[in-house]
Design a protein around this motif. Structure first.
Motif, PDB file in Angstrom:
ATOM      1  N   PRO A   1      67.398 103.353  97.997  1.00  0.00           N
ATOM      2  CA  PRO A   1      67.099 102.422  96.713  1.00  0.00           C
ATOM      3  C   PRO A   1      65.636 102.426  96.668  1.00  0.00           C
ATOM      4  CG  PRO A   1      68.802 101.412  98.536  1.00  0.00           C
ATOM      5  CD  PRO A   1      68.003 103.088  98.943  1.00  0.00           C
ATOM      6  N   LYS A   2      65.219 102.104  95.218  1.00  0.00           N
ATOM      7  CA  LYS A   2      63.824 102.120  95.118  1.00  0.00           C
ATOM      8  C   LYS A   2      62.905 101.222  95.621  1.00  0.00           C
ATOM      9  CE  LYS A   2      64.533 104.205  90.454  1.00  0.00           C
ATOM     10  NZ  LYS A   2      64.373 103.677  89.122  1.00  0.00           N
TER      11      LYS A   2
ATOM     12  N   VAL B   1      75.433 103.009 103.937  1.00  0.00           N
ATOM     13  CA  VAL B   1      75.649 102.147 102.981  1.00  0.00           C
ATOM     14  C   VAL B   1      75.285 100.845 103.268  1.00  0.00           C
ATOM     15  CG1 VAL B   1      77.490 101.317 101.326  1.00  0.00           C
ATOM     16  CG2 VAL B   1      77.395 103.789 102.161  1.00  0.00           C
TER      17      VAL B   1
ATOM     18  N   PRO C   1      69.996  96.266  99.693  1.00  0.00           N
ATOM     19  CA  PRO C   1      71.236  96.935  99.434  1.00  0.00           C
ATOM     20  C   PRO C   1      71.194  98.418  98.768  1.00  0.00           C
ATOM     21  CG  PRO C   1      71.160  94.842  98.858  1.00  0.00           C
ATOM     22  CD  PRO C   1      69.669  95.150  98.954  1.00  0.00           C
ATOM     23  N   GLY C   2      72.262  99.206  99.030  1.00  0.00           N
ATOM     24  CA  GLY C   2      72.374 100.374  98.448  1.00  0.00           C
ATOM     25  C   GLY C   2      72.796 101.556  99.485  1.00  0.00           C
ATOM     26  N   VAL C   3      72.591 102.809  98.704  1.00  0.00           N
ATOM     27  CA  VAL C   3      72.849 103.932  99.629  1.00  0.00           C
ATOM     28  C   VAL C   3      71.509 104.692 100.135  1.00  0.00           C
ATOM     29  CG1 VAL C   3      74.185 106.425  99.612  1.00  0.00           C
ATOM     30  CG2 VAL C   3      75.060 104.044  98.278  1.00  0.00           C
ATOM     31  N   TYR C   4      71.510 105.049 101.402  1.00  0.00           N
ATOM     32  CA  TYR C   4      70.500 105.732 101.948  1.00  0.00           C
ATOM     33  C   TYR C   4      70.888 107.077 102.480  1.00  0.00           C
ATOM     34  CZ  TYR C   4      68.352 101.085 102.161  1.00  0.00           C
ATOM     35  OH  TYR C   4      67.563  99.801 101.916  1.00  0.00           O
TER      36      TYR C   4
ATOM     37  N   TRP D   1      71.689  96.548  94.255  1.00  0.00           N
ATOM     38  CA  TRP D   1      72.423  97.931  94.636  1.00  0.00           C
ATOM     39  C   TRP D   1      71.990  98.823  94.198  1.00  0.00           C
ATOM     40  CZ3 TRP D   1      75.952  99.244  98.303  1.00  0.00           C
ATOM     41  CH2 TRP D   1      76.522 100.415  98.287  1.00  0.00           C
ATOM     42  N   GLN D   2      71.815 100.257  94.816  1.00  0.00           N
ATOM     43  CA  GLN D   2      71.393 101.411  94.055  1.00  0.00           C
ATOM     44  C   GLN D   2      72.221 102.534  94.820  1.00  0.00           C
ATOM     45  OE1 GLN D   2      67.121 101.685  93.793  1.00  0.00           O
ATOM     46  NE2 GLN D   2      67.082 101.192  91.753  1.00  0.00           N
ATOM     47  N   TYR D   3      72.662 103.522  94.018  1.00  0.00           N
ATOM     48  CA  TYR D   3      73.230 104.643  94.378  1.00  0.00           C
ATOM     49  C   TYR D   3      72.296 105.749  94.040  1.00  0.00           C
ATOM     50  CZ  TYR D   3      77.132 107.835  95.401  1.00  0.00           C
ATOM     51  OH  TYR D   3      78.188 108.815  95.745  1.00  0.00           O
TER      52      TYR D   3
ATOM     53  N   PRO E   1      78.602  97.603  96.896  1.00  0.00           N
ATOM     54  CA  PRO E   1      78.465  97.767  95.442  1.00  0.00           C
ATOM     55  C   PRO E   1      78.745  96.563  94.650  1.00  0.00           C
ATOM     56  CG  PRO E   1      79.927  99.555  95.938  1.00  0.00           C
ATOM     57  CD  PRO E   1      79.813  98.818  97.066  1.00  0.00           C
TER      58      PRO E   1
END
Length: 176
Positions: free
Chosen positions: A87-88, A131, A111-114, A140-142, A135
């Motif tokens: 995530p940014k 994760v 939150p998000g995908v790493y 949240w970022q993918y 979502p």
């Protein structure tokens, strides 16, 4: 309860320690990810290579491979000019080379995908995906799935977000 000053001072630090023990403490959640390899070194992997966690969880990467040094490195431009796959708002991490039985910890809060990899073994598909949250969580970022910055072998080895969310913990298929 009111204590006379003299009695309070006689009780000293033990009384203060007792008071602090009665305060509820929140235990930090720690999840371990092992860096492993086969006895002859022909196969290496993260175990698990897919993990669902709550924000604020600490990951402990532990090298259990007696024959190799490994890294746990986030895909990010700040680290080796790689495409961002975290995530940014998240801070990237790089464990540096961990010798057998050494470990490294990082706490993920955004939150998000790493997605992460082992620097010397990425081409052998030593990659993983974390994760954090669900979502729909704020922020949240993918990661961008259309990047050509990752070898096809590594991209194929990453479990899908859906699989991770369904099972919570995903092991590599041929990790033995």
């Amino acid at each position: 309860m009111i204590l006379a000053r003299r009695r309070f001072l006689k009780m000293g630090g033990g009384f203060i320690a007792t008071l602090s023990l009665s305060t509820p403490m929140r235990a930090a959640t720690v999840q371990t990810i092992k860096m492993e390899g086969s006895a002859r070194g022909e196969r290496i992997w993260f175990s698990p290579n897919g993990l669902a966690i709550s924000p604020g969880t600490t990951l402990r990467f532990v090298n259990r491979d007696q024959g190799n040094a490994h890294t746990a490195t986030a895909y990010c431009p700040e680290l080796y000019d790689r495409a961002r796959r975290i995530p940014k708002a998240a801070a990237p991490w790089d464990s540096g080379f961990l010798l057998p039985d050494e470990s490294f910890e990082v706490t993920l809060t955004v939150p998000g995908v790493y997605d992460y990899y082992c620097i010397p073994h990425e081409m052998a598909a030593m990659v993983g995906r974390i994760v954090v949250g669900q979502p729909g969580d704020p922020g949240w970022q993918y990661p961008n799935p259309d990047t050509d910055d990752i070898a096809p072998e590594a991209l194929t080895a990453l479990p899908t977000v859906e699989t991770i969310l369904t099972y919570g913990r995903v092991e590599p298929e041929d990790a033995t």
